[in-house]
Design a protein around this motif. Sequence first.
Motif, PDB file in Angstrom:
ATOM      1  N   GLN A  27       0.877  -1.204  -0.034  1.00  0.00           N
ATOM      2  CA  GLN A  27       0.076  -0.095  -0.049  1.00  0.00           C
ATOM      3  C   GLN A  27       1.063   1.117  -0.062  1.00  0.00           C
ATOM      4  O   GLN A  27       0.550   2.342  -0.724  1.00  0.00           O
ATOM      5  N   LYS A  28       1.907   1.251   0.861  1.00  0.00           N
ATOM      6  CA  LYS A  28       2.721   2.354   0.713  1.00  0.00           C
ATOM      7  C   LYS A  28       3.486   2.465  -0.384  1.00  0.00           C
ATOM      8  O   LYS A  28       3.498   3.619  -1.060  1.00  0.00           O
ATOM      9  N   ASP A  29       3.955   1.463  -1.030  1.00  0.00           N
ATOM     10  CA  ASP A  29       4.616   1.548  -2.658  1.00  0.00           C
ATOM     11  C   ASP A  29       3.570   2.006  -3.704  1.00  0.00           C
ATOM     12  O   ASP A  29       3.866   3.070  -4.295  1.00  0.00           O
ATOM     13  N   ASP A  30       2.174   1.563  -3.560  1.00  0.00           N
ATOM     14  CA  ASP A  30       1.175   1.937  -4.379  1.00  0.00           C
ATOM     15  C   ASP A  30       1.019   3.400  -4.388  1.00  0.00           C
ATOM     16  O   ASP A  30       0.860   4.381  -5.390  1.00  0.00           O
ATOM     17  N   ALA A  31       0.937   3.861  -3.018  1.00  0.00           N
ATOM     18  CA  ALA A  31       0.617   5.469  -2.571  1.00  0.00           C
ATOM     19  C   ALA A  31       1.962   6.170  -3.346  1.00  0.00           C
ATOM     20  O   ALA A  31       1.822   7.421  -3.761  1.00  0.00           O
ATOM     21  N   ALA A  32       3.121   5.790  -2.948  1.00  0.00           N
ATOM     22  CA  ALA A  32       4.474   6.719  -3.487  1.00  0.00           C
ATOM     23  C   ALA A  32       4.342   6.416  -5.053  1.00  0.00           C
ATOM     24  O   ALA A  32       4.756   7.594  -5.627  1.00  0.00           O
ATOM     25  N   SER A  33       3.842   5.445  -5.557  1.00  0.00           N
ATOM     26  CA  SER A  33       4.085   5.281  -7.050  1.00  0.00           C
ATOM     27  C   SER A  33       3.052   6.265  -7.576  1.00  0.00           C
ATOM     28  O   SER A  33       2.990   7.193  -8.863  1.00  0.00           O
ATOM     29  N   ASN A  34       1.655   6.398  -7.038  1.00  0.00           N
ATOM     30  CA  ASN A  34       0.698   7.504  -7.418  1.00  0.00           C
ATOM     31  C   ASN A  34       1.080   8.685  -7.257  1.00  0.00           C
ATOM     32  O   ASN A  34       1.045   9.569  -8.140  1.00  0.00           O
ATOM     33  N   GLU A  35       1.957   9.110  -5.976  1.00  0.00           N
ATOM     34  CA  GLU A  35       2.398  10.496  -5.852  1.00  0.00           C
ATOM     35  C   GLU A  35       3.362  10.794  -6.865  1.00  0.00           C
ATOM     36  O   GLU A  35       3.448  12.048  -7.504  1.00  0.00           O
ATOM     37  N   ASP A  36       4.355   9.826  -7.178  1.00  0.00           N
ATOM     38  CA  ASP A  36       5.438  10.196  -7.957  1.00  0.00           C
ATOM     39  C   ASP A  36       4.778  10.187  -9.614  1.00  0.00           C
ATOM     40  O   ASP A  36       5.113  11.143 -10.255  1.00  0.00           O
ATOM     41  N   LEU A  37       3.766   9.661  -9.959  1.00  0.00           N
ATOM     42  CA  LEU A  37       3.026   9.809 -11.245  1.00  0.00           C
ATOM     43  C   LEU A  37       2.407  11.427 -11.236  1.00  0.00           C
ATOM     44  O   LEU A  37       2.698  11.675 -12.252  1.00  0.00           O
ATOM     45  N   GLN A  38       1.852  11.653 -10.196  1.00  0.00           N
ATOM     46  CA  GLN A  38       1.121  13.046 -10.178  1.00  0.00           C
ATOM     47  C   GLN A  38       2.272  13.977 -10.336  1.00  0.00           C
ATOM     48  O   GLN A  38       1.919  14.945 -11.421  1.00  0.00           O
ATOM     49  N   HIS A  39       3.413  13.913  -9.869  1.00  0.00           N
ATOM     50  CA  HIS A  39       4.528  14.827  -9.829  1.00  0.00           C
ATOM     51  C   HIS A  39       5.096  14.876 -11.261  1.00  0.00           C
ATOM     52  O   HIS A  39       5.319  15.815 -11.883  1.00  0.00           O
ATOM     53  N   ARG A  40       5.266  13.693 -12.046  1.00  0.00           N
ATOM     54  CA  ARG A  40       5.602  13.670 -13.157  1.00  0.00           C
ATOM     55  C   ARG A  40       4.670  14.133 -14.423  1.00  0.00           C
ATOM     56  O   ARG A  40       5.046  14.809 -14.964  1.00  0.00           O
ATOM     57  N   VAL A  41       3.438  14.112 -14.114  1.00  0.00           N
ATOM     58  CA  VAL A  41       2.303  14.787 -14.733  1.00  0.00           C
ATOM     59  C   VAL A  41       2.440  16.072 -14.794  1.00  0.00           C
ATOM     60  O   VAL A  41       2.402  17.029 -15.894  1.00  0.00           O
ATOM     61  N   ALA A  42       2.513  16.690 -13.485  1.00  0.00           N
ATOM     62  CA  ALA A  42       2.917  18.021 -13.175  1.00  0.00           C
ATOM     63  C   ALA A  42       3.882  18.797 -13.806  1.00  0.00           C
ATOM     64  O   ALA A  42       3.813  19.765 -14.481  1.00  0.00           O
ATOM     65  N   PHE A  43       5.019  17.904 -13.795  1.00  0.00           N
ATOM     66  CA  PHE A  43       6.220  18.472 -14.454  1.00  0.00           C
ATOM     67  C   PHE A  43       6.343  18.345 -15.670  1.00  0.00           C
ATOM     68  O   PHE A  43       6.660  19.519 -16.584  1.00  0.00           O
ATOM     69  N   GLN A  44       5.575  17.346 -16.565  1.00  0.00           N
ATOM     70  CA  GLN A  44       5.430  17.506 -17.958  1.00  0.00           C
ATOM     71  C   GLN A  44       4.505  18.383 -18.428  1.00  0.00           C
ATOM     72  O   GLN A  44       4.643  19.392 -19.535  1.00  0.00           O
ATOM     73  N   ASN A  45       3.443  18.867 -17.576  1.00  0.00           N
ATOM     74  CA  ASN A  45       2.622  20.003 -18.113  1.00  0.00           C
ATOM     75  C   ASN A  45       3.167  21.210 -18.080  1.00  0.00           C
ATOM     76  O   ASN A  45       2.819  22.112 -18.953  1.00  0.00           O
ATOM     77  N   LYS A  46       4.069  21.582 -17.076  1.00  0.00           N
ATOM     78  CA  LYS A  46       5.035  22.809 -16.952  1.00  0.00           C
ATOM     79  C   LYS A  46       5.827  22.703 -18.221  1.00  0.00           C
ATOM     80  O   LYS A  46       6.172  23.900 -18.482  1.00  0.00           O
ATOM     81  N   LEU A  47       6.343  21.726 -18.701  1.00  0.00           N
ATOM     82  CA  LEU A  47       7.469  21.681 -19.678  1.00  0.00           C
ATOM     83  C   LEU A  47       6.605  21.721 -21.120  1.00  0.00           C
ATOM     84  O   LEU A  47       7.464  21.849 -22.122  1.00  0.00           O
ATOM     85  N   HIS A  48       5.479  21.468 -21.414  1.00  0.00           N
ATOM     86  CA  HIS A  48       4.626  21.411 -22.497  1.00  0.00           C
ATOM     87  C   HIS A  48       4.925  22.792 -23.202  1.00  0.00           C
ATOM     88  O   HIS A  48       5.409  22.522 -24.410  1.00  0.00           O
ATOM     89  N   GLY A  49       4.949  24.020 -22.957  1.00  0.00           N
ATOM     90  CA  GLY A  49       5.090  25.148 -23.552  1.00  0.00           C
ATOM     91  C   GLY A  49       6.711  25.368 -23.784  1.00  0.00           C
ATOM     92  O   GLY A  49       7.003  25.866 -25.015  1.00  0.00           O
ATOM     93  N   VAL A  50       7.332  24.988 -22.788  1.00  0.00           N
ATOM     94  CA  VAL A  50       8.864  25.111 -22.725  1.00  0.00           C
ATOM     95  C   VAL A  50       9.433  24.297 -24.136  1.00  0.00           C
ATOM     96  O   VAL A  50      10.138  24.648 -24.711  1.00  0.00           O
ATOM     97  N   CYS A  51       8.812  22.945 -24.103  1.00  0.00           N
ATOM     98  CA  CYS A  51       9.164  22.055 -25.218  1.00  0.00           C
ATOM     99  C   CYS A  51       9.176  22.532 -26.673  1.00  0.00           C
ATOM    100  O   CYS A  51       9.921  22.511 -27.640  1.00  0.00           O
ATOM    101  N   GLU A  52       7.743  23.268 -27.006  1.00  0.00           N
ATOM    102  CA  GLU A  52       7.399  23.709 -28.249  1.00  0.00           C
ATOM    103  C   GLU A  52       8.339  24.921 -28.377  1.00  0.00           C
ATOM    104  O   GLU A  52       8.916  25.335 -29.607  1.00  0.00           O
ATOM    105  N   GLU A  53       8.537  25.717 -27.367  1.00  0.00           N
ATOM    106  CA  GLU A  53       9.595  26.737 -27.712  1.00  0.00           C
ATOM    107  C   GLU A  53      10.729  26.713 -28.110  1.00  0.00           C
ATOM    108  O   GLU A  53      11.555  27.117 -28.917  1.00  0.00           O
ATOM    109  N   MET A  54      11.331  25.390 -27.288  1.00  0.00           N
ATOM    110  CA  MET A  54      12.721  24.928 -27.466  1.00  0.00           C
ATOM    111  C   MET A  54      12.755  24.189 -29.234  1.00  0.00           C
ATOM    112  O   MET A  54      13.776  24.682 -30.022  1.00  0.00           O
TER     113      MET A  54
END
Length: 136
Positions: A27-54
């Motif tokens: 359960q702790k591993d699942d919670a940590a992986s879900n939290e990790d996935l949420q952080h990755r999605v947020a990070f990719q969303n922030k990079l979305h505009g930066v990626c196109e500019e690059m």
Amino acid sequence: MKLSGLIALAAAALLPTSSVGLSLVRQKDDAASNEDLQHRVAFQNKLHGVCEEMCKEVGAYPKCTQCPKFVEPDSTPGVMTWDELLEHMDNLVNWGQDQIKGWHKQASALQVQNDHSDAAASDLNRRMQFQNKLAG
């Protein structure tokens, strides 16, 4: 080699041996992986505009395949291609068929209302004829 063996032994010693303990670890591993996935999605969303500019800066913009959820811009802005025209005509055919179905439904509803009023008028006419015959 010896170090990896020691790490494996230490990890095995730290793992709980009961099934309840194992489920808590999962359960702790699942919670940590879900939290990790949420952080990755947020990070990719922030990079979305930066990626196109690059990609624009390096000259790879219209053919960028590495940006997440990249939608290629219209290659012919303001001009309708044959494929777009055919798709538009298909949409118009579907829209027209839907409109005709609606009109048929509306006409059927009006005919049902008229049938009821015609039946009432016919009934009234028959009653008047019957009363006139009785009156004589």
